[in-house]
Design a protein around this motif. Structure first.
Motif, PDB file in Angstrom:
ATOM      1  N   THR A  46       0.457  -1.056  -0.034  1.00  0.00           N
ATOM      2  CA  THR A  46       0.217  -0.041   0.283  1.00  0.00           C
ATOM      3  C   THR A  46       1.172   0.996   0.550  1.00  0.00           C
ATOM      4  O   THR A  46       2.599   1.016  -0.019  1.00  0.00           O
ATOM      5  CB  THR A  46      -0.526  -0.281   1.170  1.00  0.00           C
ATOM      6  OG1 THR A  46      -0.910   0.160   2.087  1.00  0.00           O
ATOM      7  CG2 THR A  46      -1.121  -0.960   1.221  1.00  0.00           C
TER       8      THR A  46
ATOM      9  N   LEU B 136      -4.640  -5.254   8.345  1.00  0.00           N
ATOM     10  CA  LEU B 136      -5.788  -4.333   8.499  1.00  0.00           C
ATOM     11  C   LEU B 136      -6.511  -5.175   9.231  1.00  0.00           C
ATOM     12  O   LEU B 136      -6.685  -4.297  10.821  1.00  0.00           O
ATOM     13  CB  LEU B 136      -5.830  -3.279   7.454  1.00  0.00           C
ATOM     14  CG  LEU B 136      -4.802  -2.817   6.400  1.00  0.00           C
ATOM     15  CD1 LEU B 136      -5.610  -2.525   5.388  1.00  0.00           C
ATOM     16  CD2 LEU B 136      -5.352  -1.295   8.022  1.00  0.00           C
TER      17      LEU B 136
ATOM     18  N   THR C 219      -8.407  -1.596   0.505  1.00  0.00           N
ATOM     19  CA  THR C 219      -7.103  -0.671  -0.244  1.00  0.00           C
ATOM     20  C   THR C 219      -7.094  -0.573  -1.567  1.00  0.00           C
ATOM     21  O   THR C 219      -8.373  -0.908  -1.972  1.00  0.00           O
ATOM     22  CB  THR C 219      -5.671  -1.389   0.539  1.00  0.00           C
ATOM     23  OG1 THR C 219      -5.928  -2.464  -0.694  1.00  0.00           O
ATOM     24  CG2 THR C 219      -5.524  -2.173   1.840  1.00  0.00           C
ATOM     25  N   ASP C 220      -6.850   0.758  -1.436  1.00  0.00           N
ATOM     26  CA  ASP C 220      -6.595   1.689  -2.822  1.00  0.00           C
ATOM     27  C   ASP C 220      -5.822   0.649  -3.576  1.00  0.00           C
ATOM     28  O   ASP C 220      -4.696   0.353  -3.475  1.00  0.00           O
ATOM     29  CB  ASP C 220      -6.175   3.119  -2.413  1.00  0.00           C
ATOM     30  CG  ASP C 220      -6.678   3.886  -4.015  1.00  0.00           C
ATOM     31  OD1 ASP C 220      -7.162   3.371  -5.055  1.00  0.00           O
ATOM     32  OD2 ASP C 220      -5.679   5.013  -4.080  1.00  0.00           O
TER      33      ASP C 220
ATOM     34  N   GLY D 214      -9.758   0.827   6.165  1.00  0.00           N
ATOM     35  CA  GLY D 214      -9.049   0.547   5.193  1.00  0.00           C
ATOM     36  C   GLY D 214      -9.054   1.919   4.151  1.00  0.00           C
ATOM     37  O   GLY D 214      -9.688   2.222   4.139  1.00  0.00           O
TER      38      GLY D 214
ATOM     39  N   ASP E  33      -4.132   3.021   7.387  1.00  0.00           N
ATOM     40  CA  ASP E  33      -3.002   2.171   6.966  1.00  0.00           C
ATOM     41  C   ASP E  33      -2.588   1.426   7.278  1.00  0.00           C
ATOM     42  O   ASP E  33      -2.869   0.587   8.599  1.00  0.00           O
ATOM     43  CB  ASP E  33      -2.144   3.480   6.973  1.00  0.00           C
ATOM     44  CG  ASP E  33      -2.373   5.146   5.807  1.00  0.00           C
ATOM     45  OD1 ASP E  33      -2.874   4.504   5.036  1.00  0.00           O
ATOM     46  OD2 ASP E  33      -2.084   5.924   6.707  1.00  0.00           O
ATOM     47  N   GLN E  34      -1.702   0.017   6.831  1.00  0.00           N
ATOM     48  CA  GLN E  34      -0.857  -1.121   6.976  1.00  0.00           C
ATOM     49  C   GLN E  34       0.205  -0.823   8.475  1.00  0.00           C
ATOM     50  O   GLN E  34       0.751   0.908   8.568  1.00  0.00           O
ATOM     51  CB  GLN E  34      -0.738  -1.135   5.916  1.00  0.00           C
ATOM     52  CG  GLN E  34       0.254  -2.987   6.344  1.00  0.00           C
ATOM     53  CD  GLN E  34      -0.215  -3.973   7.109  1.00  0.00           C
ATOM     54  OE1 GLN E  34      -1.260  -3.923   7.625  1.00  0.00           O
ATOM     55  NE2 GLN E  34      -0.512  -5.401   5.932  1.00  0.00           N
TER      56      GLN E  34
END
Length: 222
Positions: A10, A99, A118-119, A159, A177-178
């Motif tokens: 990520t 996550l 996530t993105d 996320g 975020d991770q």
């Protein structure tokens, strides 16, 4: 035990050291374009803060994605190099599971169902559904948020990918975020209980953005 964990799947370049009992050092920098530049300095930083050297590491933990090709391969290549140089095992974990573990540890989700997203760029998300922080019940997938709206409706979501689409993920909770610390804690838990790990191979879910142009002609020697 001394685990070195990191994840570059990520925009968060995150590294941590875990001594088998707790996280003793962690560093996270969010920068979607500098995974290659920032990972090794982050590793150096957490080892120094832990009062350890690379030779003290007994195992490497790495997030295998899903994630975009360029960032993800930085972490996996580095993990493979460390594992080979040190002669220690490399433990792969799904980035989404990290996550989910972080959300459970912080109490932002309970034992009920929730989603991690996530993105994935291209107006898509990498996502999976969980029945509690330690129970992923779907394989990781990549989809447009509108296409999965009915499947995630009303569920808590964690996320950065979820935060991008509030019209679909209507109950977004931290973390965004991770965290390599969470990834390391999950790995330590699995090692203690004989749990399984993934091969340290990239989980892309789709073809890389960089491709040979259509119509490309190879030039052969005469």
């Amino acid at each position: 035990m001394l685990l070195l964990a990191f994840d570059t799947a990520t925009p968060a370049i995150t590294a941590a050291v875990h001594d088998g009992t707790a996280v003793v050092a962690e560093s996270t920098v969010v920068d979607a374009r500098r995974h290659g530049e920032l990972l090794l300095p982050s590793v150096d930083k957490v080892l120094a803060e832990a009062g350890a050297s690379l030779s003290d590491v007994t195992g490497v933990v790495v997030g295998v994605g899903p994630g975009p090709y360029t960032g993800l391969r930085v972490g996996l290549v580095t993990a493979a190099a460390f594992g080979d140089a040190l002669g220690v095992p490399v433990h792969g974990l799904c980035t989404l599971d990290g996550l989910a573990h972080a959300a459970g540890a912080s109490g932002t989700v309970g034992e009920g169902p929730f989603v991690v997203a996530t993105d994935a760029r291209r107006k898509e998300v990498y996502w999976a559904r969980y029945e509690g922080p330690g129970r992923r019940v779907t394989d990781p997938a990549v989809d447009r948020p509108a296409d999965i709206a009915e499947r995630v409706a009303g569920l808590p979501a964690v996320g950065a990918g979820a935060a991008l689409y509030p019209e679909v993920f209507t109950d977004v909770r931290p973390p965004a975020d991770q965290s390599a610390g969470a990834l390391a804690s999950l790995a330590a838990q699995r090692l203690a209980t004989g749990g399984e790990f993934l091969p340290a191979l990239p989980l892309y879910l789709r073809r890389p953005d960089a491709q040979v142009p259509a119509g490309y002609k190879a030039v052969l020697p005469k």
